[in-house]
Design an enzyme around this catalytic site. Structure first.
Site, PDB file in Angstrom:
ATOM      1  N   GLY A  29       0.804  -1.225  -0.085  1.00  0.00           N
ATOM      2  CA  GLY A  29       0.060  -0.083   0.008  1.00  0.00           C
ATOM      3  C   GLY A  29       0.861   1.315  -0.099  1.00  0.00           C
TER       4      GLY A  29
ATOM      5  N   GLU B 292       3.600   4.416   6.424  1.00  0.00           N
ATOM      6  CA  GLU B 292       2.263   3.553   6.251  1.00  0.00           C
ATOM      7  C   GLU B 292       1.281   4.302   5.327  1.00  0.00           C
ATOM      8  OE1 GLU B 292       0.922   0.973   6.435  1.00  0.00           O
ATOM      9  OE2 GLU B 292       1.314  -0.113   8.586  1.00  0.00           O
ATOM     10  N   ASP B 293       0.658   3.692   4.506  1.00  0.00           N
ATOM     11  CA  ASP B 293      -0.507   4.118   3.768  1.00  0.00           C
ATOM     12  C   ASP B 293      -1.406   4.527   4.647  1.00  0.00           C
ATOM     13  OD1 ASP B 293      -0.853   1.347   4.422  1.00  0.00           O
ATOM     14  OD2 ASP B 293      -1.841   0.974   2.341  1.00  0.00           O
TER      15      ASP B 293
ATOM     16  N   ASP C 225      -5.286   1.970  10.491  1.00  0.00           N
ATOM     17  CA  ASP C 225      -6.930   1.952  10.801  1.00  0.00           C
ATOM     18  C   ASP C 225      -7.130   1.636  12.182  1.00  0.00           C
ATOM     19  OD1 ASP C 225      -9.502   1.453   9.358  1.00  0.00           O
ATOM     20  OD2 ASP C 225      -9.038  -0.748   9.552  1.00  0.00           O
TER      21      ASP C 225
ATOM     22  N   LYS D  92      -7.176   6.894   9.958  1.00  0.00           N
ATOM     23  CA  LYS D  92      -8.376   6.359   9.944  1.00  0.00           C
ATOM     24  C   LYS D  92      -8.698   6.316  11.587  1.00  0.00           C
ATOM     25  CE  LYS D  92     -10.482   3.550   6.546  1.00  0.00           C
ATOM     26  NZ  LYS D  92     -10.728   2.353   6.072  1.00  0.00           N
TER      27      LYS D  92
ATOM     28  N   PHE E 110     -14.023   2.899   3.093  1.00  0.00           N
ATOM     29  CA  PHE E 110     -12.951   2.051   2.523  1.00  0.00           C
ATOM     30  C   PHE E 110     -12.520   2.959   1.072  1.00  0.00           C
ATOM     31  CE2 PHE E 110     -10.667  -0.947   0.146  1.00  0.00           C
ATOM     32  CZ  PHE E 110      -9.921  -1.504   1.105  1.00  0.00           C
ATOM     33  N   VAL E 111     -11.137   3.294   1.207  1.00  0.00           N
ATOM     34  CA  VAL E 111     -10.394   4.211   0.342  1.00  0.00           C
ATOM     35  C   VAL E 111      -9.519   3.554  -0.545  1.00  0.00           C
ATOM     36  CG1 VAL E 111     -10.884   6.287   1.573  1.00  0.00           C
ATOM     37  CG2 VAL E 111      -8.953   4.925   1.836  1.00  0.00           C
TER      38      VAL E 111
ATOM     39  N   ASP F 125      -5.426  -0.215  -2.529  1.00  0.00           N
ATOM     40  CA  ASP F 125      -5.947  -1.371  -3.305  1.00  0.00           C
ATOM     41  C   ASP F 125      -7.277  -1.801  -2.633  1.00  0.00           C
ATOM     42  OD1 ASP F 125      -4.900  -3.101  -0.992  1.00  0.00           O
ATOM     43  OD2 ASP F 125      -5.554  -4.606  -2.424  1.00  0.00           O
TER      44      ASP F 125
ATOM     45  N   ARG G  37      -4.646   0.613  -7.511  1.00  0.00           N
ATOM     46  CA  ARG G  37      -3.570   1.186  -6.592  1.00  0.00           C
ATOM     47  C   ARG G  37      -2.842   2.201  -7.735  1.00  0.00           C
ATOM     48  NH1 ARG G  37      -1.780  -2.170  -2.751  1.00  0.00           N
ATOM     49  NH2 ARG G  37      -1.931  -4.384  -2.808  1.00  0.00           N
TER      50      ARG G  37
HETATM   51  P1  XMP Z   1      -4.835  -1.993  10.764  1.00  0.00           P
HETATM   52  O1  XMP Z   1      -6.371  -2.142  11.182  1.00  0.00           O
HETATM   53  O2  XMP Z   1      -3.806  -3.035  11.110  1.00  0.00           O
HETATM   54  O3  XMP Z   1      -4.626  -2.014   9.091  1.00  0.00           O
HETATM   55  O4  XMP Z   1      -4.271  -0.415  11.338  1.00  0.00           O
HETATM   56  C1  XMP Z   1      -3.561  -1.229   8.560  1.00  0.00           C
HETATM   57  C2  XMP Z   1      -3.593  -1.663   7.098  1.00  0.00           C
HETATM   58  O5  XMP Z   1      -5.075  -2.100   6.541  1.00  0.00           O
HETATM   59  C3  XMP Z   1      -5.199  -1.630   5.239  1.00  0.00           C
HETATM   60  N1  XMP Z   1      -6.189  -0.795   5.066  1.00  0.00           N
HETATM   61  C4  XMP Z   1      -6.973  -0.149   4.159  1.00  0.00           C
HETATM   62  N2  XMP Z   1      -6.483  -0.421   2.646  1.00  0.00           N
HETATM   63  N3  XMP Z   1      -8.116   0.922   1.991  1.00  0.00           N
HETATM   64  C5  XMP Z   1      -7.285   0.168   1.734  1.00  0.00           C
HETATM   65  O6  XMP Z   1      -6.890   0.162   0.498  1.00  0.00           O
HETATM   66  C6  XMP Z   1      -8.653   1.275   3.194  1.00  0.00           C
HETATM   67  O7  XMP Z   1      -9.684   1.944   3.553  1.00  0.00           O
HETATM   68  C7  XMP Z   1      -8.043   0.744   4.300  1.00  0.00           C
HETATM   69  N4  XMP Z   1      -8.114   0.564   5.560  1.00  0.00           N
HETATM   70  C8  XMP Z   1      -7.121  -0.211   6.036  1.00  0.00           C
HETATM   71  C9  XMP Z   1      -3.824  -1.302   4.746  1.00  0.00           C
HETATM   72  O8  XMP Z   1      -3.212  -2.025   3.985  1.00  0.00           O
HETATM   73  C10 XMP Z   1      -3.271  -0.678   6.140  1.00  0.00           C
HETATM   74  O9  XMP Z   1      -1.960  -0.658   5.956  1.00  0.00           O
HETATM   75 MG    MG Z   2      -0.801  -1.288   4.379  1.00  0.00          MG
END
Ligand code: XMP
Ligand code: MG
Length: 187
Positions: A48, A106-107, A110, A138, A159-160, A166, A172
């Site tokens: 990501g 980090e992308d 969450d 988020k 969800f983005v 992706d 992507r």
């Molecule tokens: P956690 O829950 O561990 O998750 O903080 C982090 C990873 O979850 C993915 N993620 C997303 N990927 N759109 C995405 O494409 C989203 O809205 C989204 N929310 C979480 C992402 O890989 C991130 O590193």
């Molecule tokens: Mg990620």
């Protein structure tokens, strides 16, 4: 309303390519100053954060002397949109982490589970410091008490995709971050 150039699968553009560039450029300059004399090791999380990492390191002007760039893999998602909570970690970096000031890229943060797992793994590997820079935060979805040290945008609980993010490996390459139409992932 879909702005021009957006995929038909995208309900709305949240952050345009121009907005992202402005924010990432400013973040790069800030990090370049803060890490000027610390020989940082930048670690992007695959897949990501590959686009964000590439833009961020090029925005780190002047480039800190001795800065290295590598990637690691952490995944908690399959083809769905909900984290399994079970974070699979592969911190396979050919550059030793021991004694380094790590900038973890980090992308999106969450629930925070991935970030905690990565910080723990890097700390155990002997990093001198670990700070996370996230493109998106988020916050509403957090289940673990953790915040990225730096972040570019607060992200609503949707969800983005795009700019590296992706759904099922798609989208992507979009230059913006947009909200995916729910019918796409409920298909
Ligand atoms: P956690 O829950 O561990 O998750 O903080 C982090 C990873 O979850 C993915 N993620 C997303 N990927 N759109 C995405 O494409 C989203 O809205 C989204 N929310 C979480 C992402 O890989 C991130 O590193
Ligand atoms: Mg990620």
């Amino acid at each position: 309303m879909v702005s021009s150039g957006a995929s038909v699968d995208v309900a709305k553009v949240l952050f345009s390519a121009a907005e992202i560039k402005k924010r990432v450029d400013a973040m790069g300059r800030k990090l370049a100053l803060e890490y000027a004399n610390r020989k940082p090791l930048v670690i992007g999380t695959l897949s990501g954060a590959f686009v964000f990492t590439a833009d961020l390191v090029r925005a780190m002007e002047p480039c800190p002397v001795g800065m290295d760039v590598t990637f690691c893999q952490a995944s908690s998602y399959g083809a769905g949109t909900e984290s399994s909570g079970d974070v699979k970690l592969v911190v396979s970096t050919h550059i030793p982490v021991k004694g380094r000031h790590v900038i973890l890229v980090e992308d999106i943060v969450d629930t925070g589970a991935t970030l905690v797992a990565l910080i723990n793994a890097l700390t155990e590997a002997g990093a001198k410091s670990v700070e996370c820079v996230a493109l998106l935060n988020k916050k509403e979805r957090r289940t673990v008490d953790i915040e990225p040290s730096y972040m570019c945008f607060e992200c609503p609980d949707e969800f983005v995709v795009g700019y590296g993010l992706d759904f099922d490996q798609q989208y992507r390459c979009f230059p913006y971050v947009g909200v995916l139409k729910p019918e796409v992932y409920s298909r």
